[in-house]
Design a protein around this motif. Structure first.
Motif, mmCIF file in Angstrom:
data_model
loop_
_atom_site.group_PDB
_atom_site.id
_atom_site.type_symbol
_atom_site.label_atom_id
_atom_site.label_comp_id
_atom_site.label_asym_id
_atom_site.label_seq_id
_atom_site.Cartn_x
_atom_site.Cartn_y
_atom_site.Cartn_z
ATOM 1 N N THR A 8 3.575 3.079 -8.369
ATOM 2 C CA THR A 8 2.964 4.407 -8.308
ATOM 3 C C THR A 8 3.762 5.252 -7.338
ATOM 4 N N VAL A 9 4.273 6.390 -7.845
ATOM 5 C CA VAL A 9 5.081 7.303 -7.047
ATOM 6 C C VAL A 9 4.425 8.678 -7.108
ATOM 7 N N ALA A 10 4.063 9.206 -5.944
ATOM 8 C CA ALA A 10 3.428 10.523 -5.847
ATOM 9 C C ALA A 10 2.256 10.648 -6.826
ATOM 10 N N GLY A 11 1.459 9.597 -6.929
ATOM 11 C CA GLY A 11 0.263 9.620 -7.770
ATOM 12 C C GLY A 11 0.475 9.283 -9.232
ATOM 13 N N PRO A 70 0.836 -1.201 0.000
ATOM 14 C CA PRO A 70 0.000 0.000 0.000
ATOM 15 C C PRO A 70 0.873 1.255 0.000
ATOM 16 N N PRO A 71 0.271 2.411 -0.243
ATOM 17 C CA PRO A 71 1.056 3.652 -0.218
ATOM 18 C C PRO A 71 1.816 3.810 1.102
ATOM 19 N N HIS A 72 3.091 4.098 0.968
ATOM 20 C CA HIS A 72 3.945 4.317 2.126
ATOM 21 C C HIS A 72 5.122 5.174 1.687
ATOM 22 N N THR A 73 5.937 5.622 2.624
ATOM 23 C CA THR A 73 7.072 6.486 2.291
ATOM 24 C C THR A 73 8.367 5.913 2.860
ATOM 25 N N PRO A 107 4.243 9.478 -1.124
ATOM 26 C CA PRO A 107 3.978 8.042 -1.023
ATOM 27 C C PRO A 107 4.240 7.291 -2.320
ATOM 28 N N PHE A 108 4.580 6.032 -2.171
ATOM 29 C CA PHE A 108 4.633 5.154 -3.338
ATOM 30 C C PHE A 108 4.075 3.798 -2.963
ATOM 31 N N SER A 109 3.608 3.073 -3.991
ATOM 32 C CA SER A 109 2.994 1.766 -3.775
ATOM 33 C C SER A 109 3.334 0.868 -4.952
ATOM 34 N N SER A 110 3.054 -0.424 -4.792
ATOM 35 C CA SER A 110 3.308 -1.380 -5.868
ATOM 36 C C SER A 110 2.151 -2.356 -5.972
#
Length: 97
Positions: free
Chosen positions: A54-57, A33-36, A75-78
């Motif tokens: 996904t990086v910064a939207g 999930p989105p995290h930093t 945030p980024f997610s995969s």
């Protein structure tokens, strides 16, 4: 019942004072999930399969053999786009000096 989107815990390949290297093995629909990682540079290398990062939207698709450097306070997610997606993630501590 829907599949939990988080994968099995990654295999820790290296853990050192300056960072660590993690090997993720995803099935379709699994991801993080989105995290930093505000104090770290992150290198994402797709070893097999396809991954949406996904990086910064901003979403992009990475396929086997592609590498992406992420250094963002946002945030980024995969998300795995196919089964047997293997991803090597290297986290490198940033020196504030």
């Amino acid at each position: 019942m829907p599949r939990d989107p988080r994968p099995v815990a990654p295999e820790v390949l290296v853990k050192a004072p300056g960072g660590r290297a993690l090997l993720f093995q995803y099935q379709t629909g699994e991801g993080l999930p989105p995290h930093t990682h505000a104090e770290q540079a992150v290198v994402v290398a797709v070893l097999s399969g396809r991954l949406q990062l996904t990086v910064a939207g901003q979403a992009s698709e990475l396929t086997a053999g592609e590498v992406r450097h992420v250094q963002s306070s946002g945030p980024f997610s995969s998300l795995a786009l196919e089964d047997h997606t293997r991803v090597l993630v290297t986290l490198i501590e940033l020196d504030g000096s």
